[in-house]
Design a protein around this motif. Sequence first.
Motif, PDB file in Angstrom:
ATOM      1  N   SER A 141       0.845  -1.187   0.000  1.00 46.13           N
ATOM      2  CA  SER A 141       0.000   0.000   0.000  1.00 46.13           C
ATOM      3  C   SER A 141       0.880   1.236   0.000  1.00 46.13           C
ATOM      4  N   ILE A 142       0.454   2.227  -0.757  1.00 52.03           N
ATOM      5  CA  ILE A 142       1.258   3.437  -0.935  1.00 52.03           C
ATOM      6  C   ILE A 142       0.502   4.624  -0.353  1.00 52.03           C
ATOM      7  N   ASP A 143       1.183   5.376   0.479  1.00 50.56           N
ATOM      8  CA  ASP A 143       0.592   6.558   1.095  1.00 50.56           C
ATOM      9  C   ASP A 143       1.364   7.789   0.658  1.00 50.56           C
ATOM     10  N   PRO A 144       0.709   8.936   0.671  1.00 52.90           N
ATOM     11  CA  PRO A 144       1.473  10.167   0.443  1.00 52.90           C
ATOM     12  C   PRO A 144       2.557  10.257   1.517  1.00 52.90           C
ATOM     13  N   ASN A 145       3.676  10.774   1.143  1.00 51.21           N
ATOM     14  CA  ASN A 145       4.773  10.809   2.095  1.00 51.21           C
ATOM     15  C   ASN A 145       4.503  11.818   3.214  1.00 51.21           C
ATOM     16  N   ALA A 146       4.487  11.335   4.444  1.00 47.43           N
ATOM     17  CA  ALA A 146       4.206  12.218   5.569  1.00 47.43           C
ATOM     18  C   ALA A 146       5.479  12.628   6.290  1.00 47.43           C
ATOM     19  N   ILE A 147       6.564  11.883   6.051  1.00 43.00           N
ATOM     20  CA  ILE A 147       7.815  12.196   6.752  1.00 43.00           C
ATOM     21  C   ILE A 147       8.660  13.101   5.860  1.00 43.00           C
ATOM     22  N   ILE A 148       8.787  14.353   6.240  1.00 46.86           N
ATOM     23  CA  ILE A 148       9.557  15.301   5.433  1.00 46.86           C
ATOM     24  C   ILE A 148      11.045  15.116   5.698  1.00 46.86           C
ATOM     25  N   SER A 149      11.409  14.957   6.951  1.00 48.22           N
ATOM     26  CA  SER A 149      12.814  14.664   7.269  1.00 48.22           C
ATOM     27  C   SER A 149      12.905  14.003   8.626  1.00 48.22           C
ATOM     28  N   GLN A 150      14.010  13.317   8.835  1.00 47.31           N
ATOM     29  CA  GLN A 150      14.243  12.676  10.124  1.00 47.31           C
ATOM     30  C   GLN A 150      15.701  12.881  10.485  1.00 47.31           C
ATOM     31  N   ASN A 151      15.919  13.316  11.704  1.00 44.07           N
ATOM     32  CA  ASN A 151      17.297  13.476  12.168  1.00 44.07           C
ATOM     33  C   ASN A 151      17.321  12.938  13.592  1.00 44.07           C
ATOM     34  N   GLN A 152      17.922  11.764  13.771  1.00 50.00           N
ATOM     35  CA  GLN A 152      17.881  11.043  15.042  1.00 50.00           C
ATOM     36  C   GLN A 152      16.458  10.948  15.564  1.00 50.00           C
ATOM     37  N   ASN A 153      16.160  11.593  16.704  1.00 47.34           N
ATOM     38  CA  ASN A 153      14.804  11.401  17.229  1.00 47.34           C
ATOM     39  C   ASN A 153      13.848  12.514  16.796  1.00 47.34           C
ATOM     40  N   ARG A 154      14.310  13.336  15.876  1.00 45.40           N
ATOM     41  CA  ARG A 154      13.482  14.477  15.465  1.00 45.40           C
ATOM     42  C   ARG A 154      12.883  14.225  14.078  1.00 45.40           C
ATOM     43  N   TYR A 155      11.580  14.180  14.034  1.00 43.16           N
ATOM     44  CA  TYR A 155      10.885  13.975  12.759  1.00 43.16           C
ATOM     45  C   TYR A 155      10.183  15.264  12.360  1.00 43.16           C
ATOM     46  N   VAL A 156      10.301  15.618  11.111  1.00 50.74           N
ATOM     47  CA  VAL A 156       9.456  16.696  10.588  1.00 50.74           C
ATOM     48  C   VAL A 156       8.372  16.029   9.752  1.00 50.74           C
ATOM     49  N   LEU A 157       7.119  16.237  10.155  1.00 53.66           N
ATOM     50  CA  LEU A 157       5.991  15.526   9.541  1.00 53.66           C
ATOM     51  C   LEU A 157       5.056  16.512   8.863  1.00 53.66           C
ATOM     52  N   GLY A 182      -0.897  20.132   4.740  1.00 54.67           N
ATOM     53  CA  GLY A 182       0.374  20.496   4.109  1.00 54.67           C
ATOM     54  C   GLY A 182       1.331  21.267   4.999  1.00 54.67           C
ATOM     55  N   GLU A 183       0.955  21.457   6.267  1.00 51.40           N
ATOM     56  CA  GLU A 183       1.882  22.195   7.144  1.00 51.40           C
ATOM     57  C   GLU A 183       2.873  21.242   7.802  1.00 51.40           C
ATOM     58  N   GLU A 184       3.982  21.817   8.227  1.00 49.87           N
ATOM     59  CA  GLU A 184       5.019  20.986   8.853  1.00 49.87           C
ATOM     60  C   GLU A 184       4.901  21.012  10.373  1.00 49.87           C
ATOM     61  N   TYR A 185       5.073  19.849  10.973  1.00 53.23           N
ATOM     62  CA  TYR A 185       5.036  19.726  12.422  1.00 53.23           C
ATOM     63  C   TYR A 185       6.241  18.903  12.857  1.00 53.23           C
ATOM     64  N   THR A 186       6.753  19.214  14.042  1.00 54.76           N
ATOM     65  CA  THR A 186       7.911  18.462  14.515  1.00 54.76           C
ATOM     66  C   THR A 186       7.502  17.520  15.637  1.00 54.76           C
ATOM     67  N   HIS A 187       7.967  16.294  15.516  1.00 57.11           N
ATOM     68  CA  HIS A 187       7.670  15.286  16.532  1.00 57.11           C
ATOM     69  C   HIS A 187       9.005  14.775  17.077  1.00 57.11           C
ATOM     70  N   TYR A 188       9.104  14.629  18.424  1.00 57.42           N
ATOM     71  CA  TYR A 188      10.333  14.071  19.016  1.00 57.42           C
ATOM     72  C   TYR A 188      10.050  12.697  19.579  1.00 57.42           C
ATOM     73  N   ASP A 189      10.785  11.706  19.105  1.00 58.80           N
ATOM     74  CA  ASP A 189      10.685  10.353  19.661  1.00 58.80           C
ATOM     75  C   ASP A 189      11.355  10.329  21.020  1.00 58.80           C
ATOM     76  N   PRO A 190      10.918   9.476  21.902  1.00 60.16           N
ATOM     77  CA  PRO A 190      11.668   9.297  23.157  1.00 60.16           C
ATOM     78  C   PRO A 190      13.068   8.748  22.854  1.00 60.16           C
ATOM     79  N   ILE A 191      14.051   9.182  23.632  1.00 56.01           N
ATOM     80  CA  ILE A 191      15.408   8.645  23.385  1.00 56.01           C
ATOM     81  C   ILE A 191      15.674   7.457  24.318  1.00 56.01           C
TER      82      ILE A 191
END
Length: 393
Positions: free
Chosen positions: A363-379, A384-393
């Motif tokens: 299954s193919i979805d529109p890409n929701a992950i704009i960038s990922q840097n270690q535990n920091r995701y830009v979604l 169409g707006e960008e939001y930042t999510h931090y994974d637990p370390i």
Amino acid sequence: MNPINEIRGQAQEKEVAPRVNLSPKENRFINSLKSATPIDWEDWTWQISHRIRTKEDLSEILDLTPEEIEGIEGCGQKLTMAIPPYFASLIDPNDSNCPIRRQCIPVKAELIKSDHELEDPCGEEDHSPVPGLVHRYPDRVLFLVSEMCAMYCRHCTRSRMVGEGSHKRKTSHYEDAYDYIRSNKKIRDVLISGGDPLMLSDEMLENIIKNIKAIPHVELVRIGTRAPVTLPQRITNDLVAMLKKYSPIWINIHFNHPKEITKRVRFACELLTDNGIPLGSQTVLLKGINDKPYIMKKLMHDLLKIRVRPYYIYQCDPIIGSSHFRTPISSGIAIIDKLRGHTTGYAVPRYVVDLPGGGGKISIDPNAIISQNQNRYVLRSFSGEEYTHYDPI
Ligand SMILES: *Cc1c(COP(=O)(O)O)cnc(C)c1O
Ligand code: SF4
């Protein structure tokens, strides 16, 4: 014996009293057919044996385009034309791009083989341990029980085997299939498909379901069908009473366009759901038919209104002669992007590509992950707006 006569002979039930009032379209159509009555119209075996199969018959109800005439003349060896009068009555005779028309009347483009097109694009034959059974995923099998359909969709993925001529590949090795399922304890889900399983008589279908249900490790029986759309008369009280006995049975119905959802189709679907049969839909993404997000959204909304849960939108498989139907993958992604978040979650199916060569569905979805840097995701949000999510370390 001719399969049509066989079915007419086998159909025991004769509950043919009209259950749904004829629409003005159906009335007009029925009046144009010689000696047809509303009672005939309600009888699915009448619909089957009166299917439109020739250029001459079709010319009586609409003006064929040169592309269609060539398509009908050439399609014989490949995938025959057969249109139940009910389905034909939905065609807009004044629109050569009518979505109903394009799904059932062959055109010249069908006769062209384009690059990368294959007879069996999803590699089903290579995953067939016994004829008519496809075992690709660990816990479920696809069981092709019939080569016949009420109507032959011009985009059919299994055009290599459906139809009423003599086919190289046969479906109906039922006993071998039961043996295979019985001896594979991992199989917990059997998807009965074809062709269309509902082209079998109630007795034959019941026999298949009974045999599968008798295998202790099978938890789930599913049926894939297009009959509720192309031949809603097939959903008789007797059929539903039979299916109800074997609950749970899930049914997935092939719907492609909002125009297919008529009062009669609604009646058929409601009869199924009222009797405890959950319904899902699968849709093939088709160029010029349903590749606009607003049409797809309307289809999904109209399906929810008749209690059908959208399940899959399929990328049109690269079968031979399908290039005029195929959209780029970006069209499918754009459709999901216009649905997800913008409307009810239930109205959002998965967009699926059945990988050429037999890799199975992804299954193919529109890409929701704009960038990922270690535990920091830009979604990316649905708007169409960008939001930042931090994974637990
Ligand atoms: C599509 C398919 C199934 C069913 O897949 P689901 O994703 O579980 O609906 C099973 N077997 C084969 C070979 C199929 O093509
Ligand atoms: S109903 Fe399904 S199997 Fe039959 S022709 Fe249409 S797509 Fe093919």
